[in-house]
Write an enzyme that holds these catalytic residues in place. Structure first.
Site, PDB file in Angstrom:
ATOM      1  N   HIS A   1       0.826  -1.255   0.165  1.00  0.00           N
ATOM      2  CA  HIS A   1       0.029  -0.136   0.047  1.00  0.00           C
ATOM      3  C   HIS A   1       0.734   1.401   0.182  1.00  0.00           C
ATOM      4  CE1 HIS A   1      -4.118  -1.556   1.293  1.00  0.00           C
ATOM      5  NE2 HIS A   1      -3.539  -2.516   0.555  1.00  0.00           N
TER       6      HIS A   1
ATOM      7  N   HIS B   1      -1.490 -12.400  -2.363  1.00  0.00           N
ATOM      8  CA  HIS B   1      -2.671 -13.030  -1.460  1.00  0.00           C
ATOM      9  C   HIS B   1      -2.209 -14.469  -1.096  1.00  0.00           C
ATOM     10  CE1 HIS B   1      -5.682  -9.907  -2.930  1.00  0.00           C
ATOM     11  NE2 HIS B   1      -4.664  -9.557  -2.281  1.00  0.00           N
TER      12      HIS B   1
END
Length: 739
Positions: A100, A268
């Protein structure tokens, strides 16, 4: 003592004055359309606590990188009671933090990214997509505290992500340091116009128009998100529609389809999402939290508010078994099972695997007695149901080594894309391989020209028949592609002679071809006459031509100046140039050349300031540069707009003198409201024409104040010296080898 006091004469009560500095109605409140020059004066020494002599690159070189990494590996499994680690490992949290931090980058204007550590400042520290990443940074504080000035927060956050991957069994591609921390929020970045977090596309001031056309340069689907809404477009759980959003957003941060699949599937593979309960339990973000929270936000009243009770994205669960180990589990689970749409405990749309085998059940992150089905977000399922992503994902599933290599390279690109050329990379883990997205240029492999050569080449250039405007325009066109945001562009590489730059309208291709052919002839003659391998590159010669022209123009005005010039640029090849990647550097407007490709909703002067900010200019530098470029007659297409002088190609302050002359009145033309005629106040005779770019230096109060400095009778020498200084700055913006 009472805060009230009485006047000894009148006996009236007067309240003690309360300091209200910085409060009250601002200029921006009164005049919302006022030109925002503040973006040109960010990140000054007044906000930086490190001091003017601080050299981060030198400090980083003193860092024991291996020791830092060992400390990071140790903290990964040192679960803290105040924020317990999922499965006893902070890896997933730190990967999300690094992702992020880097993921705000968008290639449209090069802004965003991990390069300044801005995730720790507003607004990013309080974005809805960054919920609970404040905890990740607090977990890193003891390590930052230990190594202090030798490693920035910006570098530490990326390094922590790398170490998280490595500690869970993944081999990364490498790591480069060199990111310097910002000390104040970045005001130049346009995050969107919406006035509420996570506003959907049907809300006012939407970033979407037409058939889900995303506004440029934005690269996220909603205000406060890094990429896409994991629940689907506007929260609609449609995997195919989500695939379109995923493709668009990842493309805007310079990722192709294969890199996108690798990043999603690789990232992920680790950790989980958190949505243990309703979001109504979650308190205010860090910027709105009470002072006693000490910069932490999102305090939750749901259960313990942490561990198994954590609420972050609202989606709940992990993607695969063994969420703290690198393996092929994500892709295996994605294709092995059918998926049912459900609501998470927080009310978010997500998908759970049907009829799950025992071996694929996931042990609870904080209670090993519990097991859960694998989860996928709507965005995850786009890798299976998007017709382009699906075959890529299956190929990775069948070729684990290819997948690992693709993820390693994509992760490195994600976390280093905004750092600029390899010459800025620091540390012992910099990969040896040169990658095309780094915009490589050849190393200097020859003897450079010396002072005598430079003087001789200047004479030859000025005697070649090329004019001052041609030489200045070409050097400007070559150097001014630089963006301080992601450190791309600039004169090094001489890519102005290659596609796509040679064909850009702003560069006047026909004129450019003539100039380049002439300079190439001078280059070949010089290089051919040398013994011992001395050479001049075309990149250097283009800049030298501009410098020689500026010197001649100053001489025409009676000023004997030498424009600084340092050789060492080299010429890139077509093979080293990604045409599509360089296409985003094409200016839609260049106020310094009085060029605008089309009419835009944004005013011309705003486009000028934006470009000036990307060129790292201050308002005075922007002002003197425009004034100089006008009298040097460098307008696109040779238009007379703003050439407020009767002696063009002479480096004078005439632009300012004549703009500020009260004997001239200005009116927009009938044909174009953005073009103005300046007429003699007494006779009505036409004197000048100008654009909004030209007139803003007399209209805007702050710019007029600067223009008045250069319009004074005693400012001729100052103007020339200041122009030469900023010209030299532009020519060397990409010369990180000189730092």
């Amino acid at each position: 003592m009472s805060e009230d006091s009485k006047c000894p004469v009148t006996g009236k009560t007067a309240k003690t004055a309360i300091p209200m500095t910085g409060r009250g109605t601002t200029n921006q409140d009164w005049w919302p359309n006022q030109l925002k020059l503040n973006i040109l004066h960010q990140h000054s020494s007044k906000s930086n606590p490190m001091g003017g002599d601080f050299n981060y690159a030198e400090e980083f070189k003193k860092l024991d990188l291996a020791a830092v990494k060992q400390d990071l590996y140790a903290m990964m499994t040192d679960s803290r009671e105040w924020w317990p680690a999922d499965w006893g490992h902070y890896g997933g949290l730190l990967i999300r933090m690094a992702w992020h931090s880097a993921g705000t980058y968008r290639m449209g204007d090069g802004r965003g990214g991990a390069g300044s550590g801005s995730q720790r400042l507003a607004p990013l520290n309080s974005w809805p997509d960054n919920v609970n990443l404040d905890k990740a940074r607090r977990l890193l504080w003891p390590i930052k505290q230990k190594y202090g000035r030798k490693i920035s927060w910006a570098d530490l956050m990326v390094l922590a992500g790398n170490c998280a991957l490595e500690s869970m069994g993944f081999k990364t591609f490498g790591f480069a340091g060199g990111r310097e921390d910002a000390w104040e929020p970045e005001q130049d970045i346009y995050w969107g116009a919406e006035e509420e977090w996570l506003a959907t596309s049907d809300k006012p001031k939407s970033r979407y128009s037409g058939d889900r056309d995303l506004e440029n340069p934005l690269a996220a689907v909603q205000m406060g998100l890094i990429y896409v809404n994991p629940e689907g477009p506007d929260g609609n759980p449609d995997p195919v529609a989500s695939g379109r959003d995923v493709r668009e957003t990842f493309a805007r941060m310079a990722m192709n389809d294969e890199e996108t699949v690798a990043l999603v599937a690789g990232g992920h593979t680790f950790g989980k999402c958190h949505g243990a309960g309703p979001a109504t339990h979650v308190g205010p973000e860090p910027e709105a939290a009470p002072i006693e929270e000490q910069g932490l936000g999102w305090k939750s009243s749901f259960g313990s508010g942490k561990g198994g009770d954590t609420i972050s994205s609202g989606i709940e669960g992990a993607w695969k078994p063994n969420p703290t180990k690198w393996d092929m589990g994500y892709l295996k689970v994605l294709f092995k099972y059918e998926w049912e749409k459900v609501k998470s405990p927080a009310g978010a749309w997500q998908w759970l695997a049907k009829d799950v085998d025992e071996e694929d059940m996931i042990v609870g992150a904080h209670d090993p007695s519990k097991k859960f089905r694998p989860m996928m977000t709507t965005a995850d399922l786009s890798l299976r149901f998007d017709p382009i992503y699906e075959p890529i994902a299956r190929r990775y599933l069948e070729n684990p080594e290819e997948f690992a290599d693709a993820f390693a390279r994509a992760w490195f690109k994600l976390t280093h894309r905004d750092m600029g050329p390899r010459s800025r990379y620091l540390g012992s883990e910099v990969p040896a391989e040169e990658l095309i997205w780094q915009d490589p240029v050849p190393a200097v492999d020859h003897e450079l020209i010396d002072a005598a050569d430079i003087a001789d080449l200047k004479v030859k250039i000025l005697a070649s028949g090329l004019s001052i405007p041609q030489l200045v325009s070409t050097a400007w066109a070559s150097a001014s592609t630089f963006r301080g945001s992601d450190k791309r562009g600039g004169a090094n590489g001489a890519r102005i002679r290659l596609a796509p730059q040679k064909d850009w309208e702003v560069n006047q291709p026909a004129q450019l071809k003539t100039v380049l052919q002439t300079l190439e002839g001078i280059q070949q003659a010089f290089n051919g006459a040398q013994a011992g391998g001395k050479k001049v590159s075309l990149a250097d010669l283009i800049v030298l031509g501009g410098c020689a022209a500026v010197e001649q123009a100053a001489g025409n005005a009676g000023h004997d100046v030498t424009v600084p010039f340092t050789p060492g640029r080299t010429d890139a090849t077509s093979e080293q140039t990604d045409v599509a990647s360089f296409s985003v550097l094409e200016p839609v407007a260049d106020g310094f050349r009085n060029y605008q490709k089309a009419k835009f909703a944004v005013r011309a002067e705003e486009l000028l300031v934006d470009r000036a900010q990307l060129l790292t200019l201050t308002a005075p530098e922007m002002t003197v540069l425009v004034g100089g470029m006008r009298v040097l007659n460098t307008n696109h297409g040779g238009t007379p707009h703003g050439v407020f002088t009767d002696r063009p190609e002479t480096l004078t302050n005439d632009f300012f003198v004549n703009l500020l002359d009260m004997g001239t009145t200005w009116q927009p033309t009938a044909e174009d409201a953005d073009i103005f005629e300046g007429c003699d106040r007494a006779t009505g005779e036409l004197k000048w024409t100008g654009t909004r770019i030209d007139l803003v230096f007399g209209s805007n109060s702050q710019l007029r104040a600067i223009a008045e400095v250069y319009g004074c009778a005693d400012s001729g020498e100052k103007f020339v010296n200041d122009f030469v200084a900023v010209w030299s700055k532009i020519m060397n913006l990409d010369r990180f080898d000189l730092a």
